[in-house]
Design a protein around this motif. Structure first.
Motif, mmCIF file in Angstrom:
data_model
loop_
_atom_site.group_PDB
_atom_site.id
_atom_site.type_symbol
_atom_site.label_atom_id
_atom_site.label_comp_id
_atom_site.label_asym_id
_atom_site.label_seq_id
_atom_site.Cartn_x
_atom_site.Cartn_y
_atom_site.Cartn_z
ATOM 1 N N ALA A 103 -3.975 -7.081 -10.135
ATOM 2 C CA ALA A 103 -3.328 -5.989 -10.868
ATOM 3 C C ALA A 103 -3.726 -4.640 -10.304
ATOM 4 N N THR A 104 -5.008 -4.484 -10.016
ATOM 5 C CA THR A 104 -5.485 -3.224 -9.451
ATOM 6 C C THR A 104 -4.874 -2.986 -8.074
ATOM 7 N N SER A 105 -4.746 -4.056 -7.287
ATOM 8 C CA SER A 105 -4.265 -3.912 -5.915
ATOM 9 C C SER A 105 -2.826 -3.437 -5.851
ATOM 10 N N LEU A 106 -2.065 -3.615 -6.936
ATOM 11 C CA LEU A 106 -0.661 -3.219 -6.911
ATOM 12 C C LEU A 106 -0.490 -1.711 -6.799
ATOM 13 N N ASP A 107 -1.451 -0.939 -7.278
ATOM 14 C CA ASP A 107 -1.335 0.526 -7.252
ATOM 15 C C ASP A 107 -2.185 1.174 -6.170
ATOM 16 N N LEU A 108 -3.292 0.550 -5.792
ATOM 17 C CA LEU A 108 -4.228 1.169 -4.862
ATOM 18 C C LEU A 108 -3.609 1.560 -3.524
ATOM 19 N N PRO A 109 -2.693 0.767 -2.941
ATOM 20 C CA PRO A 109 -2.122 1.177 -1.647
ATOM 21 C C PRO A 109 -1.471 2.549 -1.667
ATOM 22 N N ASN A 110 -0.972 2.974 -2.813
ATOM 23 C CA ASN A 110 -0.355 4.299 -2.908
ATOM 24 C C ASN A 110 -1.380 5.417 -2.801
ATOM 25 N N ILE A 125 0.938 -0.358 2.101
ATOM 26 C CA ILE A 125 0.389 0.901 2.626
ATOM 27 C C ILE A 125 1.402 1.480 3.595
ATOM 28 N N ARG A 126 2.013 2.596 3.210
ATOM 29 C CA ARG A 126 3.127 3.148 3.984
ATOM 30 C C ARG A 126 2.833 4.564 4.463
ATOM 31 N N ARG A 127 1.544 4.916 4.499
ATOM 32 C CA ARG A 127 1.099 6.171 5.137
ATOM 33 C C ARG A 127 0.093 5.766 6.206
ATOM 34 N N ILE A 128 0.489 5.933 7.450
ATOM 35 C CA ILE A 128 -0.280 5.376 8.561
ATOM 36 C C ILE A 128 -0.378 6.404 9.680
ATOM 37 N N GLY A 129 -1.564 6.592 10.198
ATOM 38 C CA GLY A 129 -1.773 7.403 11.394
ATOM 39 C C GLY A 129 -2.260 6.528 12.524
ATOM 40 N N HIS A 147 -13.016 -3.449 -2.566
ATOM 41 C CA HIS A 147 -13.817 -2.244 -2.324
ATOM 42 C C HIS A 147 -14.038 -1.461 -3.622
ATOM 43 N N VAL A 148 -12.977 -1.236 -4.349
ATOM 44 C CA VAL A 148 -13.073 -0.464 -5.592
ATOM 45 C C VAL A 148 -13.905 -1.210 -6.628
ATOM 46 N N GLU A 149 -13.715 -2.511 -6.703
ATOM 47 C CA GLU A 149 -14.427 -3.322 -7.687
ATOM 48 C C GLU A 149 -15.935 -3.268 -7.501
ATOM 49 N N HIS A 150 -16.394 -3.182 -6.264
ATOM 50 C CA HIS A 150 -17.835 -3.210 -6.003
ATOM 51 C C HIS A 150 -18.461 -1.819 -5.937
#
Length: 422
Positions: free
Chosen positions: A7-14, A62-66, A152-155
């Motif tokens: 559930a958390t992963s659905l928003d984090l990429p933004n 993840i759609r912002r990439i350098g 990463h966020v969880e830990h």
């Protein structure tokens, strides 16, 4: 019920930006990188190596990439412009090329992987992302970065290092980490002679995949500190990560928890194709009936640029003059009149009558002359193999004309053929 991590992963990429390090020389691939950076090297019949990291980003949301480039970057930049320019800028989506520009001073190009990001710190700050994912642009694998980001966020640490289990005797070629029972990294060393073993697994070690997740504020602070240190080599693996480990801020993410397409009972697929032997082996592995790396999985596609070409064609049906390809990958625009077995043919390859190609990788627009024989070779783009030439059957003869690897793979380039007067 969906797990908290999913559930958390659905928003984090933004809230994340991926930075792909694609500026290395790739010298271990020898003449294959004479004209192109390693991430721009062809792979798998129609792709470039960098397509795997970029596709992982898009498939992970993840759609912002350098993409940070430096050496021999023209073909890489052209590939990204042609194949990855379809994201919508008005939706804050992009794949931006970030070449070395001496943004901080006019004396130094990128001095290391960490310096490459630091020299673009103003651009990185303008992204206003909470998380930065640092990726190597020269590995072959499928990974859901959203799951790694959720881990990463969880830990709650400042840095997460993605890692993969390898045999301990092979770990001397990687950055290796020691971890405690909670996967907090307690020690990190680049290419150790005596790699630390995984607790409970004395013959296995945890190797870095070159995938790092940082909290953005922490990363920018550490890059500024590192840039001011004259003793630093300004490298993530040698400087930034060891410092985070010493500060107790580095966590190890197991690749098995975010790998895509892993089959039951098998290790997750990850390859560093940085040598001719490894490059040949990973390509030829794709010709197996059921290869470890599934390029036909439409749930996790690998995106790329490809020219509009006609279908592959197999011609003639007269005795021994018959176009055949067995256990091979044949791309668009190819015409086969000879015999091809367990090989990869990139776009526009021609295999003329009575020729034999076995266990070989033919890059785009290669022509194999009438009656030629090629075995266990990598033939670079645009090479024209003369009628009757034999490659891969006489090691001493091959070594005098071309480049031969430790395991006997022959690399052929246009320059080598020109020196032979053909």
């Amino acid at each position: 019920m969906i797990s908290n991590r999913i559930a958390t992963s659905l928003d984090l990429p933004n809230r994340a930006v991926a930075l792909v390090l694609a500026g290395g020389r790739g010298s271990r691939l020898m003449n294959l990188t004479d004209r192109r950076a390693k991430p721009a090297v062809y792979f798998g019949g129609k792709f470039r190596i960098i397509d795997f990291a970029l596709s992982n980003c898009l498939n992970s949301g993840i759609r912002r990439i350098g993409v940070l480039t430096q050496y021999k970057s023209h073909s890489l930049m052209r590939h990204i412009q042609r194949g990855w320019g379809y994201l919508k800028g008005e939706l804050n989506e992009f794949v931006d090329v970030m070449p070395a520009q001496q943004r901080l001073d006019e004396a130094n190009w990128y001095q290391g992987t960490a310096d490459a990001v630091h020299q673009n710190h103003d651009i990185v700050k303008s992204f206003r992302s909470k998380y930065i994912i640092i990726l190597a642009g020269d590995h072959i694998y499928k990974m859901n970065y959203a799951l790694a980001l959720a881990d990463h966020v969880e830990h709650g640490r400042e840095v997460t290092v993605a890692c993969i289990e390898v045999a301990r005797q092979d770990a001397t070629a990687f950055g290796v980490m020691a971890v405690d029972a909670d996967d907090l990294i307690t020690h990190f060393v680049e290419k150790p002679q005596d790699p630390p073993a995984i607790p409970g697994k004395p013959d296995r070690a945890l190797a870095s995949m070159g995938v790092y997740i940082f909290n953005t504020d922490y990363l920018l602070r550490e890059l500024a500190r590192d840039a001011a240190d004259p003793q630093s080599s300004h490298d993530f693996g040698k400087d930034i990560i060891p410092r985070a480990v010493r500060d107790g801020q580095a966590y190890a993410h197991r690749f098995e928890d975010s790998a895509v397409g892993t089959r039951d009972g098998e290790a997750p697929y990850w390859r560093d194709v940085g040598t001719i032997d490894a490059y040949w082996d990973a390509n030829i592995d794709l010709t197996a009936t059921d290869p470890q790396l599934n390029l036909y999985d439409d749930r996790w596609p690998i995106w790329t640029y490809q020219p509009q070409l006609p279908p592959a064609k197999f011609v003639h049906n007269m005795g021994e003059r018959r176009g055949i390809a067995i256990e091979s990958l044949v791309s668009g625009g190819c015409i086969v009149s000879g015999h091809v077995e367990r090989s990869l043919m990139f776009s526009g390859v021609r295999v003329h009558s009575y020729s034999h190609v076995h266990l070989s990788v033919l890059l785009p627009n290669v022509q194999v002359g009438r009656g030629a024989r090629i075995t266990r070779a990598v033939v670079d783009r645009g090479c024209i193999i003369p009628d009757g030439m034999v490659i891969g059957e006489d090691p001493a003869h091959d070594a005098a004309r071309f480049l031969c690897s430790e395991t006997g793979i022959t690399l052929v380039t246009r320059e080598m053929l020109q020196r032979l007067g053909v």
